[in-house]
Design a protein around this motif. Structure first.
Motif, short mmCIF file in Angstrom:
data_model
loop_
_atom_site.label_atom_id
_atom_site.label_comp_id
_atom_site.label_asym_id
_atom_site.label_seq_id
_atom_site.Cartn_x
_atom_site.Cartn_y
_atom_site.Cartn_z
N THR A 95 0.92 -1.18 -0.07
CA THR A 95 0.09 -0.03 0.04
C THR A 95 0.81 1.28 -0.12
O THR A 95 2.16 1.16 0.10
CB THR A 95 -1.05 -0.01 1.24
OG1 THR A 95 -0.27 0.45 2.42
CG2 THR A 95 -1.69 -1.25 1.51
N LEU A 96 0.25 2.42 -0.07
CA LEU A 96 1.00 3.68 -0.13
C LEU A 96 1.60 3.67 1.36
O LEU A 96 2.70 4.54 1.46
CB LEU A 96 0.10 4.89 -0.20
CG LEU A 96 -0.37 4.79 -1.81
CD1 LEU A 96 -1.40 5.86 -2.00
CD2 LEU A 96 0.78 5.29 -2.68
N GLY A 97 1.21 3.06 2.27
CA GLY A 97 1.70 3.10 3.55
C GLY A 97 2.68 2.20 3.99
O GLY A 97 3.46 2.27 5.00
N SER A 98 3.06 1.34 2.99
CA SER A 98 3.99 0.21 3.32
C SER A 98 5.40 0.65 3.41
O SER A 98 5.75 1.51 2.59
CB SER A 98 3.97 -0.69 2.38
OG SER A 98 2.64 -1.30 2.30
N SER A 124 -5.97 10.97 3.23
CA SER A 124 -6.77 9.97 2.71
C SER A 124 -7.06 8.90 3.57
O SER A 124 -7.99 8.03 3.30
CB SER A 124 -6.07 9.52 1.47
OG SER A 124 -4.82 8.71 1.96
N GLY A 125 -6.26 8.55 4.59
CA GLY A 125 -6.49 7.35 5.34
C GLY A 125 -6.18 6.09 4.97
O GLY A 125 -5.81 5.01 5.49
N LEU A 126 -5.34 6.37 3.71
CA LEU A 126 -4.47 5.09 3.45
C LEU A 126 -3.16 4.61 3.98
O LEU A 126 -2.85 3.88 3.86
CB LEU A 126 -4.43 5.39 1.72
CG LEU A 126 -5.55 5.70 0.67
CD1 LEU A 126 -5.26 6.09 -0.69
CD2 LEU A 126 -6.49 4.54 0.89
N ILE A 127 -2.67 5.69 4.80
CA ILE A 127 -1.53 5.49 5.57
C ILE A 127 -2.03 5.42 6.85
O ILE A 127 -2.56 6.33 7.45
CB ILE A 127 -0.39 6.68 5.26
CG1 ILE A 127 -0.24 6.86 3.84
CG2 ILE A 127 0.66 6.33 6.11
CD1 ILE A 127 0.82 8.05 3.43
N LYS A 128 -1.60 4.62 7.52
CA LYS A 128 -2.13 3.96 8.92
C LYS A 128 -1.46 4.95 9.78
O LYS A 128 -0.50 5.59 9.46
CB LYS A 128 -2.05 2.63 9.32
CG LYS A 128 -2.72 1.62 8.62
CD LYS A 128 -2.08 0.13 9.09
CE LYS A 128 -2.77 -0.85 7.88
NZ LYS A 128 -2.33 -2.36 8.07
N LEU A 169 2.62 6.75 9.83
CA LEU A 169 2.50 8.21 9.12
C LEU A 169 3.63 8.69 9.70
O LEU A 169 4.49 9.32 8.86
CB LEU A 169 1.24 8.88 9.64
CG LEU A 169 0.86 10.37 9.08
CD1 LEU A 169 0.94 10.03 7.54
CD2 LEU A 169 -0.25 10.86 9.96
N PRO A 170 4.42 8.72 10.77
CA PRO A 170 5.57 9.32 11.03
C PRO A 170 6.76 9.13 10.21
O PRO A 170 7.59 9.72 9.86
CB PRO A 170 5.76 9.25 12.61
CG PRO A 170 4.37 8.85 13.12
CD PRO A 170 3.80 8.11 12.05
N HIS A 171 6.90 7.73 10.33
CA HIS A 171 7.75 7.26 9.25
C HIS A 171 7.90 7.53 7.72
O HIS A 171 8.74 8.13 7.22
CB HIS A 171 8.02 5.60 9.44
CG HIS A 171 9.14 5.10 8.58
ND1 HIS A 171 10.30 5.16 8.84
CD2 HIS A 171 8.97 4.58 7.27
CE1 HIS A 171 11.16 4.48 7.76
NE2 HIS A 171 10.30 4.29 6.96
N LYS A 172 6.57 7.48 7.34
CA LYS A 172 6.36 7.82 5.93
C LYS A 172 6.67 9.39 5.63
O LYS A 172 7.27 9.64 4.70
CB LYS A 172 5.02 7.26 5.53
CG LYS A 172 4.66 7.82 4.04
CD LYS A 172 5.19 6.90 3.10
CE LYS A 172 4.79 5.24 3.36
NZ LYS A 172 5.61 4.44 2.32
N PHE A 190 8.98 19.41 7.02
CA PHE A 190 8.75 18.34 6.12
C PHE A 190 10.17 18.22 5.09
O PHE A 190 10.44 19.25 4.56
CB PHE A 190 7.70 18.53 5.21
CG PHE A 190 7.64 17.59 4.00
CD1 PHE A 190 7.83 16.27 4.33
CD2 PHE A 190 7.65 18.01 2.74
CE1 PHE A 190 7.49 15.26 3.18
CE2 PHE A 190 7.38 17.13 1.70
CZ PHE A 190 7.32 15.90 1.90
N GLU A 191 11.12 17.22 5.59
CA GLU A 191 12.44 17.30 5.01
C GLU A 191 12.35 16.42 3.57
O GLU A 191 13.65 16.50 2.81
CB GLU A 191 13.14 16.68 5.94
CG GLU A 191 13.39 17.37 7.15
CD GLU A 191 14.42 16.81 8.09
OE1 GLU A 191 15.03 15.55 7.80
OE2 GLU A 191 14.67 17.58 9.25
N GLY A 192 11.11 16.34 3.04
CA GLY A 192 11.30 15.46 1.95
C GLY A 192 11.09 16.53 0.62
O GLY A 192 10.97 16.17 -0.56
#
Length: 981
Positions: A257-260, A282-286, A290-293, A332-334
């Motif tokens: 998923t997008l959160g994987s 979106s809720g697609l990332i649990k 979320l913090p790691h992503k 947001f460092e990305g």
């Protein structure tokens, strides 16, 4: 809402109005004519104002006064638009002051700091960035930082963002020069932002504010950047569809998923950050993912400073809203301020002033990106040389396009393969490597464009699954097709057709290039399209009988509108590469391309000559000034020249002439009558020097005395096929996609030994030759032995064939993708029928001004004195159809002007369509008064009527004649025999 306002009447008498209303008060009901009325509401309390002597107000004055006071107290959206109108001038002031400071030889410290920063930006963004663009970015920062402070003062962005800090560091070096004085003029604006933001405690509300500001700022202050970068804002429905589609396909194809963890996501053209913020929401990332992503696996780039700022703020604010403020500020460092394409062209060399930004860039380049999604820039380059907004070149990326998309394309013109959104597709495919998903919303022209055949081939080769959701909205079509396309999902932000494309690379799947296609359908409004997208939700929502259609490419790599192969067996009309054994014509040409129509064309010969003389004079002044300057200044011709569009229209060729020091002079003999649009003649200045491209026209119409006939057809890639015969030089855009013109005769320069003295003198030193090839004539003569056929017969036979409904319908797709070809009909009787029809049509279409006017009912002269001159009576500004009882245009009635109305126009006259419009519509559109916005030049059709035709009633009589032409044309077309090849 309103407590107490002092109002001043038109006689300066004061009046106190006290009103207390509930928040549920309805809008006032106003008398439609007088504007009077009263506010109504369920819980309204009204206080009557005592009459005062001599107190009176103009209609609507009270409302205006109240509205002005409300604005003063509360602020409003229109107030921001007023600010947006001023922002361009304020930005220019900042730019001028900074330019003066860093350009002053005495300011060595400031200049050194600026140079170091500019070098760093070139390294991080693109080495083609000029000092002027760097200064523009500093001006953006100077103006907008107080906005962010007002909206997000406690968020820590301005203090911690690396680019913001670097920008401020440079400006701090310049602050002793009092740069902030201009910013003070925006004090009320900043105050209105604070007031509006103070009542908004949701991130969605603040996002709406900053996106609105972003839009207003760029549209007004930096229009050329907006055009060059293709800045347009993606509807939420489209963003959500893409995000959910990617997530669904990740699960289906990769079990993720997008959160994987390990799924790195990149928006390479982040804009205001909508894709990333909607992803977070979106809720697609649990929650536990979320913090790691957020900290490690979501990445975004933008080249525009203000977009970068807003995206970073939006993403950071959404994240903190989701995880809670107690976690503390986490930047947001990305996100990188960078040119996505350029960061893969060269390595980072400098990192002194922007070390964090450079480190982020390097880290992103090294990561295994699994998902790329976003809205790429759509610009194909500047529209005019006056714009100075050329797209940047990317040697490595463009080389890849050349090796793939261009290599496999059969198109002659491949310029659009370097459009920014095509570059984004090429870049994204390479960046994903062997596995991943790329999802874009882009211009949809690549789906069926002729020049995109190589792109389509490569997409099938490189991706395992391709999902294409066509959203239509092509505003460059016309007629019924335009009505089918209807609204664009971007509203007025784009005139191009739009598509959502999701492309999957899965190395475990053996079969490549499985194409799934869905068309949103005809006649949908913008809101209807967005509703459909929302209902589908993702690619998995498009199901059932009307769901995905599986497409199979043909040998030409066409997915849609596939052609009939037997068309290629017909005779080719012309062949510039001399590959065909039997071309019908020895030569042919595109229509004339001036690239400065407002200057080179006009209804008045005097106006054409005046405009060209003044432009030549200005050009020569610029030329002299250019060559009197030092060589190092002259190198930058785009920055040197004066681009005032009211004085000149620059083109690539004219700039080259300037550099080469070529003198321009006016030629009295170059003005002639041309065919500018269907059934619309104009005076034109015919010149190799001031017409950007004359193509082969000098062999067809070498001068004003040369007589000829040409069959013009729509160019390759047109939205519909048309053919029209002309006896004057046609403009390139007289028909869609660039008219291609096939001549009855060709001209060549006569030599001194020519014996045909009369021919040479009557044609200005040129000799006529046949345009039809002898090989083509021989082919037809051998097909019909015993029949007498000459080259003129072939010319008119072709014109008849091109009007055949059978021919146009059977080979519709071929005619959109190829130039017409000439079939040989099965017997000589049909040949003669098509020939005779072609000759009859030619006489109608060439002699349209002399055809008997159709007897419509004319109401003329009402309300005018009998002494009114014909020039006044027949003067036309803009014809229009009258409205019927249903308020729709009544095609049987035309309002010619305030004094003349035509009625009883037969509806069948509208059946004759040329280039997407009826012949009647062409006359109505062109017989009027137009003013070119850029140059201010007026083109008044009444001048042609009076000066050239010496008949003030010419526009009216032309409309009547075209009605006759239209009816008679359709009679001929409907009488053609079936096409039996």
């Amino acid at each position: 809402f309103v407590n107490k306002l002092d109002l001043v009447g038109s006689n300066n008498s004061k009046m106190e109005v006290i009103a207390v209303t509930d928040t549920t008060v309805k809008p006032s009901k106003t008398h439609p004519r007088t504007g009077s009325g009263r506010t109504i509401g369920e819980q309204e309390k009204t206080y009557t104002v005592p009459e005062q002597k001599n107190l009176h107000f103009e209609i609507g004055e009270i409302e205006q006064a109240i509205y002005a006071k409300v604005v003063q107290k509360c602020g409003r959206r229109l107030y921001w638009e007023d600010w947006a109108t001023d922002i361009a001038d304020i930005a220019k002031t900042h730019i001028t002051r900074i330019t003066t400071i860093v350009g002053n030889a005495n300011n060595t410290r400031e200049a050194g700091k600026f140079k170091a920063f500019a070098d760093e930006l070139r390294d991080d963004l693109n080495d083609s960035i000029t000092d002027e663009e760097v200064i523009e970015m500093l001006a953006q920062h100077l103006i907008t930082r107080p906005v962010f402070d007002a909206l997000f003062g406690d968020e820590g962005f301005a203090r911690q963002n690396p680019v913001s800090r670097a920008m401020q560091g440079v400006l701090n070096e310049l602050q002793e020069h009092h740069l902030e004085t201009e910013a003070e003029t925006l004090g009320k604006f900043y105050q209105s932002v604070r007031m509006r933001a103070s009542g908004i405690d949701t991130i969605e509300g603040k996002q709406r504010i900053v996106v609105e500001l972003y839009d207003k700022f760029f549209r007004k202050a930096f229009p050329r950047m907006t055009e060059r970068l293709g800045i347009v804002y993606t509807p939420i429905e489209v963003v959500d569809f893409i995000i959910h589609s990617v997530n669904d396909l990740l699960q289906q194809e990769f079990g993720q998923t997008l959160g994987s963890e390990g799924v790195h996501i990149l928006d390479p053209f982040v804009g205001t950050g909508t894709f990333i913020t909607r992803l977070l929401q979106s809720g697609l990332i649990k929650p536990e993912e979320l913090p790691h992503k957020y900290q490690h696996e979501i990445h975004a780039n933008d080249i525009v400073l203000l977009a970068y700022y807003i995206a970073a703020i939006n993403i950071e604010t959404v994240y903190h809203d989701l995880v809670g403020q107690e976690s503390g500020y986490q930047p947001f460092e990305g996100i990188c301020l960078t040119d996505t394409f350029q960061m893969y062209e060269t390595k980072d060399m400098l990192n002194e002033l922007l070390p964090v930004n450079s480190a982020r860039r390097k880290r992103q380049v090294a990561l295994p990106i699994r998902v790329i999604m976003g809205n790429p820039p759509y610009s194909a380059g500047q529209k005019s040389e006056n714009d100075n907004a050329q797209n940047v070149a990317y040697p490595l990326l463009d080389k890849r396009i050349g090796e793939t998309y261009v290599e496999h394309s059969t198109a002659t013109s491949r310029r659009n393969l370097y459009d920014s959104y095509i570059r984004a597709i090429r870049w994204g495919s390479d960046r994903l490597g062997e596995a991943g998903i790329m999802a874009y919303v882009t211009n949809a022209s690549w789906i069926d464009g002729n020049a995109m055949d190589g792109l389509r081939k490569c997409l099938v080769d490189e991706f395992t699954s391709l999902f294409v959701f066509h959203l239509r909205g092509n505003a460059r079509t016309s007629g019924e097709q335009r009505r089918k396309e209807k609204d664009n999902v971007f509203g007025q932000g784009s005139r191009a057709p739009i598509a959502i494309t999701v492309l999957v690379k899965n190395p475990k799947v053996k079969m490549h290039g499985k194409i799934y296609y869905h068309d949103i359908g005809d006649y949908h409004s913008q809101q209807e399209k967005l509703n459909i997208i929302r209902q589908f939700g993702s690619v998995n929502g498009i199901t059932g009988q009307n769901g995905w259609q599986t497409l199979v490419p043909d040998v030409n790599h066409d997915w849609l509108n596939q052609v009939k192969q037997e068309f290629d067996e017909f005779l080719i009309l012309g062949d510039k590469k001399d590959r065909a054994a039997t071309p019908v014509f020895r030569n042919y040409s595109s229509g004339l391309k001036t690239s400065r129509d407002a200057w080179c064309y006009n209804a008045s010969r005097d106006s054409v000559e005046h405009n060209i003389r003044s432009m030549i004079e200005f050009y020569n002044t610029q030329r002299v000034r250019y060559h009197q300057t030092s060589e190092n200044v002259r190198e930058k011709v785009n920055e040197f020249i004066d681009g005032d569009k009211k004085k000149i229209s620059w083109t690539r060729a004219l700039k080259n002439d300037l550099v080469k020091n070529k003198v321009l002079a006016f030629d009295e003999g170059e003005a002639l009558i041309s065919a500018y649009r269907p059934f619309s003649k104009r005076w034109m200045y015919y010149s190799r020097r001031l017409n950007e491209m004359v193509y082969q026209m000098p062999q067809i119409f070498p001068n004003a005395r040369a007589e000829n006939r040409v069959i013009c057809v729509t160019g390759i890639g047109a939205h519909g096929f048309s053919a029209l015969m002309m006896d004057a030089i046609p403009d390139l855009n007289i028909l869609d996609a660039g008219a291609q013109c096939f001549p009855l005769k060709l001209y060549e320069k006569s030599s001194a030994v020519d014996t045909d003295l009369f021919t040479r003198e009557s044609n200005g030193g040129y000799r006529k030759q046949d345009g039809i090839s002898t090989a083509a004539l021989t082919h037809f003569q051998s097909t019909y032995p015993g029949a007498t056929i000459n080259k003129e017969d072939l010319f008119y036979y072709l014109y008849g064939i091109l009007h055949s409904d059978d021919y146009r319908n059977q080979f519709h797709n071929n005619l959109m993708k190829q130039l017409p070809r000439l079939p040989v009909v099965s017997d000589v009787v049909d040949f003669r029928a098509f020939r005779d029809a072609g000759r009859a049509l030619a006489e109608l279409h060439l002699g349209y001004e002399k055809v008997e006017p159709y007897a419509v009912t004319i109401n003329a002269g009402e309300g005018l004195p009998q002494t009114t001159s014909p020039e006044t009576l027949y003067r036309v500004v803009k014809m229009k159809h009258d409205k019927g009882k249903d308020r729709k245009p009544d095609l049987t009635r035309v309002i010619y002007n305030a004094h003349i109305t035509l009625s009883d126009i037969p509806l069948e006259a509208y059946d004759y369509v040329v280039n997407g419009k009826s012949a009647i519509q062409w006359v109505m559109e062109r017989q009027g008064v137009r003013t070119d916005k850029a140059s201010g030049i007026v083109n008044d059709a009444n001048n042609y009527a009076i000066e050239t035709m010496q008949n003030p009633a010419y526009p009216l009589e032309l409309l009547q004649s075209i009605i006759t032409v239209s009816i008679e044309t359709m009679k001929v077309v409907r009488g053609l025999p079936p096409l039996r090849v």
